[in-house]
Design a protein around this motif. Structure first.
Motif, PDB file in Angstrom:
ATOM      1  N   ASP A   1       0.849  -1.199   0.000  1.00 28.70           N
ATOM      2  CA  ASP A   1       0.000   0.000   0.000  1.00 28.70           C
ATOM      3  C   ASP A   1       0.884   1.248   0.000  1.00 28.70           C
ATOM      4  OD1 ASP A   1      -1.781   2.077   0.441  1.00 28.70           O
ATOM      5  OD2 ASP A   1      -3.011   0.920   1.845  1.00 28.70           O
ATOM      6  N   ARG A   2       1.235   1.705  -1.180  1.00 29.46           N
ATOM      7  CA  ARG A   2       2.134   2.848  -1.301  1.00 29.46           C
ATOM      8  C   ARG A   2       1.526   4.131  -0.740  1.00 29.46           C
ATOM      9  NH1 ARG A   2       2.584  -0.865  -4.918  1.00 29.46           N
ATOM     10  NH2 ARG A   2       1.014  -0.127  -6.362  1.00 29.46           N
ATOM     11  N   THR A   3       0.223   4.285  -0.840  1.00 36.06           N
ATOM     12  CA  THR A   3      -0.422   5.472  -0.285  1.00 36.06           C
ATOM     13  C   THR A   3      -0.315   5.486   1.232  1.00 36.06           C
ATOM     14  OG1 THR A   3      -1.941   5.620  -2.151  1.00 36.06           O
ATOM     15  CG2 THR A   3      -2.597   6.749  -0.130  1.00 36.06           C
ATOM     16  N   ALA A   4      -0.576   4.357   1.872  1.00 32.16           N
ATOM     17  CA  ALA A   4      -0.472   4.287   3.334  1.00 32.16           C
ATOM     18  C   ALA A   4       0.948   4.606   3.794  1.00 32.16           C
ATOM     19  CB  ALA A   4      -0.897   2.909   3.832  1.00 32.16           C
ATOM     20  N   HIS A   5       1.933   4.104   3.074  1.00 36.67           N
ATOM     21  CA  HIS A   5       3.326   4.400   3.445  1.00 36.67           C
ATOM     22  C   HIS A   5       3.626   5.879   3.272  1.00 36.67           C
ATOM     23  CE1 HIS A   5       4.776   0.301   4.125  1.00 36.67           C
ATOM     24  NE2 HIS A   5       3.917  -0.043   3.175  1.00 36.67           N
ATOM     25  N   MET A   6       3.194   6.459   2.175  1.00 37.17           N
ATOM     26  CA  MET A   6       3.433   7.877   1.918  1.00 37.17           C
ATOM     27  C   MET A   6       2.802   8.748   3.007  1.00 37.17           C
ATOM     28  SD  MET A   6       1.615  10.754   0.409  1.00 37.17           S
ATOM     29  CE  MET A   6       0.287   9.941  -0.401  1.00 37.17           C
ATOM     30  N   MET A   7       1.652   8.317   3.508  1.00 38.14           N
ATOM     31  CA  MET A   7       0.944   9.102   4.526  1.00 38.14           C
ATOM     32  C   MET A   7       1.371   8.750   5.945  1.00 38.14           C
ATOM     33  SD  MET A   7      -2.851   9.357   2.813  1.00 38.14           S
ATOM     34  CE  MET A   7      -3.529  10.178   4.247  1.00 38.14           C
TER      35      MET A   7
ATOM     36  N   MET B   1      -7.323  13.537   3.635  1.00 39.70           N
ATOM     37  CA  MET B   1      -6.379  12.759   4.436  1.00 39.70           C
ATOM     38  C   MET B   1      -7.133  11.931   5.472  1.00 39.70           C
ATOM     39  SD  MET B   1      -3.535  13.525   3.107  1.00 39.70           S
ATOM     40  CE  MET B   1      -3.180  14.692   1.827  1.00 39.70           C
TER      41      MET B   1
ATOM     42  N   THR C   1      -8.799   9.072   3.696  1.00 36.88           N
ATOM     43  CA  THR C   1      -7.858   8.005   3.347  1.00 36.88           C
ATOM     44  C   THR C   1      -7.485   7.164   4.560  1.00 36.88           C
ATOM     45  OG1 THR C   1      -7.020   9.323   1.506  1.00 36.88           O
ATOM     46  CG2 THR C   1      -5.627   7.506   2.261  1.00 36.88           C
TER      47      THR C   1
ATOM     48  N   THR D   1      -8.492   3.259   4.733  1.00 35.70           N
ATOM     49  CA  THR D   1      -7.439   2.261   4.914  1.00 35.70           C
ATOM     50  C   THR D   1      -7.770   1.335   6.079  1.00 35.70           C
ATOM     51  OG1 THR D   1      -5.831   3.803   3.966  1.00 35.70           O
ATOM     52  CG2 THR D   1      -4.956   1.935   5.220  1.00 35.70           C
TER      53      THR D   1
END
Length: 143
Positions: free
Chosen positions: A19-25, A58, A61, A65
């Motif tokens: 989950d690239r979005t979760a890591h970025m956030m 945010m 998201t 998640t």
């Protein structure tokens, strides 16, 4: 909720790893058991809107998640079919937000989940209701 479901944790860890979005956030898994998940996210400067509070996208998201982990931690590939969110209070830079997702109903291929986001003081920041649809396939390889 206590960490007592290693299979659910393995499913969540597998999903989270990709989950690239979760890591970025900066979203992290705190706990996960079948049909439930607790995730956190620290509000950063780049997450603020024009009013210097956490952008609603945010918060959405983070809730989405947590919802995804609660839906998928039984090893059934499940996606959102719809959701709603209500923003109840602002979240501020530096706050560690906690999203708790709870399965309310799962029957056949559909489910309903509620997510609450709280700030460090326990104040309710947002509520989210997600509806899910189970696809074919599994999160982890089936033996």
């Amino acid at each position: 909720m206590t960490e007592k479901d290693p299979f659910a944790r393995a499913c969540s860890d597998a999903m989270h790893a990709n989950d690239r979005t979760a890591h970025m956030m900066g979203i992290n898994i705190v706990d996960t058991v079948a049909g439930h998940a607790v995730l956190t996210m620290k509000v950063r400067t780049d997450m603020l809107n024009g009013h210097d509070v956490c952008h609603g996208g945010m918060l959405f998201t983070l809730a989405d998640t947590a919802f995804a982990h609660a839906c998928n931690n039984t090893n059934k590939v499940t996606l959102a079919s719809g959701c709603t969110i209500d923003f109840l209070a602002p979240a501020y830079e530096g706050e560690l937000l906690t999203a708790t997702a709870v399965e309310r109903s799962r029957s056949g291929r559909t489910g309903v989940y509620d997510v609450e986001i709280h700030n460090p003081d326990g104040k309710l920041v947002a509520t989210f209701r997600g509806r899910s649809y189970q696809l074919k396939g599994s999160v982890l390889p089936e033996s």
